[in-house]
Design a protein around this motif. Structure first.
Motif, PDB file in Angstrom:
ATOM      1  N   CYS A 218      -5.551  20.235  24.044  1.00  0.00           N
ATOM      2  CA  CYS A 218      -6.750  20.248  23.206  1.00  0.00           C
ATOM      3  C   CYS A 218      -6.308  20.297  21.753  1.00  0.00           C
ATOM      4  O   CYS A 218      -5.471  21.124  21.384  1.00  0.00           O
ATOM      5  CB  CYS A 218      -7.640  21.447  23.529  1.00  0.00           C
ATOM      6  SG  CYS A 218      -9.124  21.545  22.497  1.00  0.00           S
ATOM      7  N   VAL A 219      -6.832  19.395  20.937  1.00  0.00           N
ATOM      8  CA  VAL A 219      -6.547  19.376  19.508  1.00  0.00           C
ATOM      9  C   VAL A 219      -7.862  19.590  18.760  1.00  0.00           C
ATOM     10  O   VAL A 219      -8.829  18.846  18.965  1.00  0.00           O
ATOM     11  CB  VAL A 219      -5.904  18.049  19.069  1.00  0.00           C
ATOM     12  CG1 VAL A 219      -5.678  18.038  17.550  1.00  0.00           C
ATOM     13  CG2 VAL A 219      -4.582  17.825  19.803  1.00  0.00           C
ATOM     14  N   ALA A 220      -7.896  20.602  17.906  1.00  0.00           N
ATOM     15  CA  ALA A 220      -9.095  20.945  17.148  1.00  0.00           C
ATOM     16  C   ALA A 220      -8.887  20.626  15.677  1.00  0.00           C
ATOM     17  O   ALA A 220      -7.864  20.989  15.098  1.00  0.00           O
ATOM     18  CB  ALA A 220      -9.420  22.430  17.320  1.00  0.00           C
ATOM     19  N   VAL A 221      -9.868  19.948  15.080  1.00  0.00           N
ATOM     20  CA  VAL A 221      -9.804  19.593  13.658  1.00  0.00           C
ATOM     21  C   VAL A 221     -11.134  19.929  13.007  1.00  0.00           C
ATOM     22  O   VAL A 221     -12.158  20.078  13.679  1.00  0.00           O
ATOM     23  CB  VAL A 221      -9.483  18.095  13.468  1.00  0.00           C
ATOM     24  CG1 VAL A 221      -8.140  17.749  14.094  1.00  0.00           C
ATOM     25  CG2 VAL A 221     -10.594  17.208  14.052  1.00  0.00           C
ATOM     26  N   ARG A 222     -11.116  20.026  11.689  1.00  0.00           N
ATOM     27  CA  ARG A 222     -12.349  20.319  10.968  1.00  0.00           C
ATOM     28  C   ARG A 222     -13.288  19.111  11.010  1.00  0.00           C
ATOM     29  O   ARG A 222     -12.848  17.959  11.076  1.00  0.00           O
ATOM     30  CB  ARG A 222     -12.046  20.685   9.521  1.00  0.00           C
ATOM     31  CG  ARG A 222     -11.195  21.923   9.344  1.00  0.00           C
ATOM     32  CD  ARG A 222     -11.823  23.173   9.919  1.00  0.00           C
ATOM     33  NE  ARG A 222     -13.095  23.502   9.331  1.00  0.00           N
ATOM     34  CZ  ARG A 222     -13.746  24.652   9.560  1.00  0.00           C
ATOM     35  NH1 ARG A 222     -13.217  25.556  10.364  1.00  0.00           N
ATOM     36  NH2 ARG A 222     -14.910  24.886   9.002  1.00  0.00           N
ATOM     37  N   GLU A 223     -14.576  19.400  10.964  1.00  0.00           N
ATOM     38  CA  GLU A 223     -15.570  18.334  11.024  1.00  0.00           C
ATOM     39  C   GLU A 223     -15.812  17.715   9.646  1.00  0.00           C
ATOM     40  O   GLU A 223     -16.073  16.509   9.540  1.00  0.00           O
ATOM     41  CB  GLU A 223     -16.879  18.893  11.591  1.00  0.00           C
ATOM     42  CG  GLU A 223     -17.880  17.838  11.966  1.00  0.00           C
ATOM     43  CD  GLU A 223     -19.053  18.436  12.715  1.00  0.00           C
ATOM     44  OE1 GLU A 223     -19.831  17.647  13.281  1.00  0.00           O
ATOM     45  OE2 GLU A 223     -19.200  19.675  12.737  1.00  0.00           O
TER      46      GLU A 223
END
Length: 262
Positions: A218-223
């Motif tokens: 899972c890779v999370a980035v800012r919106e």
């Protein structure tokens, strides 16, 4: 609790403002997500509702749910230039991605150790007895989970490879967070970078494999904000992701082998 087992759970509460890409069954694909769950499961899964099971363990709302038979309280954390990675590593059934059809994956040991003969047993995976609820608040990036006060009745929902001998805990789950926005193509590229760095770390740790057959990422980035166009290992943020993942998986793999040898 199922079959008399109480198993650990790691939970990261990101909140609004994040986009994620994941291979997980719950919340997989690309979209807005607010939390990530990594649930420890028994090494022999018989439930047929893993998505519903993971969702029931989460805090509600849109999130990502991963599962593993590895000990989640042995998670490894690494950071590089604002990119942060957390890995839970289990190598009970290591695999090569390109394997001949019909040939079962070999079991451990997958790596030789000093003074130990190939194929020699060196111990069993310790049992997890207590439930761990780990929560993290993501502000500018991923914050390593810390034990909470609540308890969660985490049942066992996980996949294992059928084998003639008793199954051993496996799966490598990786969570990455960066404090900037990524385009969709860059997100896909970042998943490739995570996978390449994971394999590099496993080989560096002495495990001849590309991972396990049930690994998740899972890779999370800012919106919000300008979107990075690239996520490969030679881009600015891709390189940081690669180094963080490599360190976390390397540490996790080394810890897995040390516990098994002990």
């Amino acid at each position: 609790m199922e079959d008399g087992l109480r198993l650990g759970v790691l939970l990261w509460r990101f909140g609004p403002g994040w986009r994620m890409i994941s291979s997980a069954m719950l919340g997989g694909g690309v979209g807005r997500r607010e939390w990530v769950l990594n649930a420890q499961v028994a090494a022999g899964y018989s439930r047929m509702d893993p998505v519903e099971h993971m969702d029931a363990l989460g805090p509600g709302g849109p999130g990502v749910g991963m599962m593993t038979a590895a000990l989640v309280d042995r998670y490894a954390v690494a950071a590089d230039g604002g990119a942060e990675a957390v890995a839970t590593v289990g190598l009970g059934v290591p695999t090569w991605a390109a394997s001949p059809e019909g040939v079962p994956d070999p079991g451990v040991p997958a790596a030789s150790e000093p003074g130990r003969k190939a194929g020699e047993e060196s111990g069993r995976e310790p049992a997890q007895e207590d439930v761990i609820l780990a929560t993290a608040r993501a502000v500018a990036g991923l914050v390593a989970p810390e034990p909470g006060r609540e308890t969660v009745g985490a049942g066992d929902a996980g996949a294992c490879v059928p084998r003639r001998s008793a199954p051993r805990p496996g799966t490598i789950n990786i969570l990455v967070a960066v404090p900037v926005a990524f385009s969709d193509p860059a997100l896909v590229n970042a998943v490739m970078t995570v996978t390449e760095a994971k394999t590099q770390a496993l080989l560096d740790a002495g495990f001849p494999c590309t991972g396990t057959a049930s690994d998740a990422v899972c890779v999370a980035v800012r919106e919000d904000g300008p979107a990075e166009a690239f996520g490969g290992p030679r881009s600015v943020w891709g390189a940081r992701i690669a180094r963080a993942v490599h360190r976390a998986v390397l540490d996790g793999a080394s810890d897995w082998r040390a516990r098994r040898a002990g």
